[in-house]
Design a protein around this motif. Structure first.
Motif, PDB file in Angstrom:
ATOM      1  N   ASP A 147       0.554  -1.285   0.151  1.00  0.00           N
ATOM      2  CA  ASP A 147      -0.255  -0.055   0.064  1.00  0.00           C
ATOM      3  C   ASP A 147       0.750   1.285  -0.223  1.00  0.00           C
ATOM      4  OD1 ASP A 147      -2.987  -0.760   0.310  1.00  0.00           O
ATOM      5  OD2 ASP A 147      -2.303  -1.767   2.325  1.00  0.00           O
ATOM      6  N   ASN A 183      -4.119  -3.200  -0.254  1.00  0.00           N
ATOM      7  CA  ASN A 183      -5.420  -3.078  -0.217  1.00  0.00           C
ATOM      8  C   ASN A 183      -6.155  -2.003  -0.674  1.00  0.00           C
ATOM      9  OD1 ASN A 183      -4.534  -4.797   3.294  1.00  0.00           O
ATOM     10  ND2 ASN A 183      -5.323  -5.830   1.048  1.00  0.00           N
ATOM     11  N   THR A 184      -5.762  -0.772  -0.675  1.00  0.00           N
ATOM     12  CA  THR A 184      -6.133   0.146  -0.581  1.00  0.00           C
ATOM     13  C   THR A 184      -6.132   1.071  -2.434  1.00  0.00           C
ATOM     14  OG1 THR A 184      -5.136   1.722   0.434  1.00  0.00           O
ATOM     15  CG2 THR A 184      -7.260   0.634   1.990  1.00  0.00           C
ATOM     16  N   ASP A 188      -6.176   4.670  -3.623  1.00  0.00           N
ATOM     17  CA  ASP A 188      -6.169   6.663  -3.726  1.00  0.00           C
ATOM     18  C   ASP A 188      -5.829   6.655  -5.114  1.00  0.00           C
ATOM     19  OD1 ASP A 188      -7.488   8.802  -3.067  1.00  0.00           O
ATOM     20  OD2 ASP A 188      -6.325   9.027  -0.778  1.00  0.00           O
ATOM     21  N   LEU A 210      -9.621  -4.246  -1.691  1.00  0.00           N
ATOM     22  CA  LEU A 210     -11.082  -3.374  -0.919  1.00  0.00           C
ATOM     23  C   LEU A 210     -11.775  -2.011  -0.845  1.00  0.00           C
ATOM     24  CD1 LEU A 210      -9.545  -5.438   2.046  1.00  0.00           C
ATOM     25  CD2 LEU A 210     -11.288  -6.778   0.207  1.00  0.00           C
ATOM     26  N   TRP A 211     -10.773  -0.875  -1.851  1.00  0.00           N
ATOM     27  CA  TRP A 211     -11.461  -0.054  -0.963  1.00  0.00           C
ATOM     28  C   TRP A 211     -11.013   1.067  -2.446  1.00  0.00           C
ATOM     29  CZ3 TRP A 211      -8.999   5.759  -0.362  1.00  0.00           C
ATOM     30  CH2 TRP A 211      -9.749   6.569  -0.350  1.00  0.00           C
ATOM     31  N   SER A 259     -10.897   4.815  -4.535  1.00  0.00           N
ATOM     32  CA  SER A 259     -11.443   5.723  -4.328  1.00  0.00           C
ATOM     33  C   SER A 259     -10.397   6.627  -5.718  1.00  0.00           C
ATOM     34  CB  SER A 259     -10.646   7.278  -3.119  1.00  0.00           C
ATOM     35  OG  SER A 259     -11.747   7.893  -3.597  1.00  0.00           O
ATOM     36  N   CYS A 286     -15.938  -4.514  -2.615  1.00  0.00           N
ATOM     37  CA  CYS A 286     -14.706  -3.154  -2.817  1.00  0.00           C
ATOM     38  C   CYS A 286     -15.637  -2.384  -2.446  1.00  0.00           C
ATOM     39  CB  CYS A 286     -13.945  -3.388  -3.787  1.00  0.00           C
ATOM     40  SG  CYS A 286     -12.731  -1.889  -4.540  1.00  0.00           S
ATOM     41  N   GLU A 287     -15.121  -1.303  -2.048  1.00  0.00           N
ATOM     42  CA  GLU A 287     -15.376   0.140  -2.071  1.00  0.00           C
ATOM     43  C   GLU A 287     -15.249   0.823  -3.116  1.00  0.00           C
ATOM     44  OE1 GLU A 287     -16.591   3.401   1.354  1.00  0.00           O
ATOM     45  OE2 GLU A 287     -16.016   1.834   2.917  1.00  0.00           O
ATOM     46  N   ILE A 288     -16.462   1.563  -3.877  1.00  0.00           N
ATOM     47  CA  ILE A 288     -15.672   1.899  -4.786  1.00  0.00           C
ATOM     48  C   ILE A 288     -16.222   3.636  -5.159  1.00  0.00           C
ATOM     49  CG2 ILE A 288     -16.192   2.411  -6.872  1.00  0.00           C
ATOM     50  CD1 ILE A 288     -16.186  -0.804  -7.681  1.00  0.00           C
ATOM     51  N   ASN A 289     -15.513   4.913  -5.412  1.00  0.00           N
ATOM     52  CA  ASN A 289     -15.952   5.845  -4.790  1.00  0.00           C
ATOM     53  C   ASN A 289     -15.423   6.704  -6.482  1.00  0.00           C
ATOM     54  OD1 ASN A 289     -16.865   8.722  -4.476  1.00  0.00           O
ATOM     55  ND2 ASN A 289     -14.955   9.134  -3.090  1.00  0.00           N
TER      56      ASN A 289
END
Length: 555
Positions: free
Chosen positions: A209, A234-235, A237, A256-257, A259, A276-279
């Motif tokens: 990460d 995992n992220t 950004d 998992l995330w 953005s 997965c949280e998607i923004n």
């Protein structure tokens, strides 16, 4: 004599940059062969700033273990000579102070023992030549550099310990504008400074990460970012990348995330198998959006689409958690919905939509006012109930009302084989089309061409041409051209085979059929013409055609 040859060879007198441009269109082997033409071409090669040692260059080198020791020894010697040639060519460019526009090294399919030191030397030579585009593909399993396992350093599993560890110098290059890496590990010990980088493609790359965060922060000018089959983070950004225009992430199994907070991105493609949280709400100017194999909820999709005022192309593929797709967009021009297994209904309010593609179960459709230029439909046939065919016909009729052209797909043609009982009580869904394309998307299946043609001519009566194609397994294509009698509508009577029809059945008024057939991409087109009242019997040889043997059919 030399003066005569000189007057004939005007190309060699062209400026060197033009000769370089000519060389850029040739294969590596052809480029080297030009060195015997003249001293000008030899000089052009020695100063040529593009070096691509890819699969084409290594195509004579064994990629798998040889059958005996002698073959293995010969293969190792040939590979060793090839690798020495690569190093020697790089040294020549560095000695001549030639700046490299592009350097490609693809060892992915080769049996290279301990490639680490060799790859390091090549990389450092390319960096000293201020390379602008660097592409590296390493063998999938290598025991190159030993990953630092000192206390406080990131720990990696056994698989990643065998990955090539990219030198830190690459991530601090001021000259690199395009960087493509495959099968290696990024382990940043200090900040990344790729001040000129515009395009970054990582495939099967391991990066933690913090390393990925440092990489993103160190590329302020990046316009294209692609992450495929990558592990370790995992992220993700992506904020502050004001120049980012295109982003793709696919099969990065640990994410998992995600953005994406940048206004200028135009193309986004996301394929992630884990929840997965998607923004992406900040991507106000996005035009092309692909969401594949995501655990999306109805509410998320419904709330996100209105944020994209410039969205033109939307692809939803394999998003099985979606039950109700509701799309309202004034800018949308192309929409693709494929194999969303949990889908129950689709509602579309897109007046400027021109192309719609759907593949999946028969579901409820609600479509607002629009005129589609093309519609491509492939409905899964889950059973043989007459209710399924009735719903299917209803959907075809609905899309016919809003489409200038509808193309159909089926696993083996069964969607066109409308039951005779249903033909007596339902009207044909299509009218007024001259041409219809029908695609068989099954592999090595038996196709009843006769029944398929009969069904398609019921679905859309009095077609001028019907094309049946299969692009899978053994490729084949049938093209039928139909001629009809002048009087298509019965006067004072109705065809006994199709009493509900407002126009006559094709069987009653067909005059001539021209059949063209090709298979397996062969350019040789076989053509037959059928006339007379017994046309259907004459083309009976098309029944139950086995596509796996399509090449053997005689016309």
């Amino acid at each position: 004599m030399e003066e005569v040859l000189s007057s004939m060879d005007r190309i060699s007198n062209l400026p060197e940059p033009i000769l370089h441009c000519i060389l850029s269109f040739l294969s590596f082997k052809q480029v080297v062969q030009t060195t015997v033409l003249s001293q000008a071409w030899e000089r052009a090669w020695r100063t040529f700033p593009i070096l691509e040692f890819d699969k084409t260059f290594f195509n004579q080198v064994p990629s798998v273990s040889c059958n005996n020791k002698i073959e293995a020894q010969l293969g190792d010697e040939k590979l060793s000579r090839a690798l020495n040639y690569v190093e020697g060519t790089l040294r020549t460019r560095r000695r001549e102070m030639i700046r490299l526009d592009k350097f490609t090294l693809d060892l992915y399919e080769l049996r290279v023992k301990e490639p680490g030191p060799f790859v390091d030397r090549c990389i450092f030579s390319a960096l000293e030549s201020d390379v602008k585009e660097l592409k590296l593909a390493l063998p999938f399993h290598t025991s190159a550099r030993v990953v630092d396992t000192r206390p406080g350093m990131p720990s990696v599993d056994a698989h990643n310990k065998r990955c090539y560890n990219l030198p830190q110098e690459v991530l601090c290059s001021k000259s690199i504008q395009v960087l493509a890496l495959s099968c290696c590990k990024l382990q940043s010990l200090r900040s990344v400074k790729l001040s000129s980088l515009k395009k970054l493609c990582l495939t099967s790359v391991y990066a933690a990460d913090l390393v990925l965060e440092s990489l993103v922060d160190g590329c302020p000018l990046i316009e294209h970012l692609s992450l495929v089959n990558c592990l370790g983070f995992n992220t993700l950004d992506l904020s502050g990348l004001t120049k980012l225009n295109e982003f793709k992430v696919r099969n990065c199994l640990e994410v998992l995330w995600l953005s994406i907070q940048t206004l200028n991105v135009k193309t986004v493609s996301i394929q992630l198998s884990l929840p997965c949280e998607i923004n992406v709400a900040s991507c106000k100017n996005i035009k092309f959006l692909t969401l594949r194999l995501l655990s999306l909820k109805d509410e998320w999709l419904c709330s996100q689409i209105p944020n994209f005022s410039f969205l033109e192309n939307l692809n939803l593929v394999g998003c099985d958690k979606l039950k109700s797709i509701k799309i309202s967009s004034l800018s949308l021009k192309m929409l693709k919905i494929f194999e969303c297994a949990g889908l129950i209904e689709v509602k579309i309010e897109a007046p400027n939509l021109s192309i719609f593609r759907y593949q999946g179960d028969v579901v409820s459709f609600s479509i607002g006012a629009m005129t589609l230029l093309e519609t491509h439909l492939s409905f899964n046939k889950n059973n043989s109930d007459i209710d399924w065919y009735s719903e299917y016909i209803g959907l075809l009729a609905m899309f016919h009302n809003v489409s200038k052209a509808v193309n159909l797909e089926s696993y083996k043609g069964e969607n066109a084989d409308i039951p005779e009982d249903l033909r007596q009580i339902r009207s044909s869904p299509f009218y007024g089309y001259n041409n219809l394309d029908f695609v068989i998307n099954g592999t090595r299946v038996r196709v009843a061409i006769k029944n398929t043609i009969d069904g398609l001519l019921w679905i859309s009566p009095h077609l001028r041409t019907v094309t049946i194609k299969s692009f899978y397994s053994n490729w084949f294509s049938f093209k039928f051209e139909f001629s009809y009698k002048k009087q298509a509508v019965y006067e004072g009577g109705v065809a006994q085979c199709c009493k509900s029809r407002p126009i006559s059945c094709w069987r009653q008024c067909i005059e001539q059929v021209v059949v063209e057939y090709t298979s397996n991409g062969v350019n040789n087109v076989k053509r037959s013409i059928f006339n007379g009242e017994d046309i259907w019997e004459k083309i009976d040889w098309l029944a139950d055609l086995d596509t796996s043997l399509a090449w053997s059919v005689e016309l």
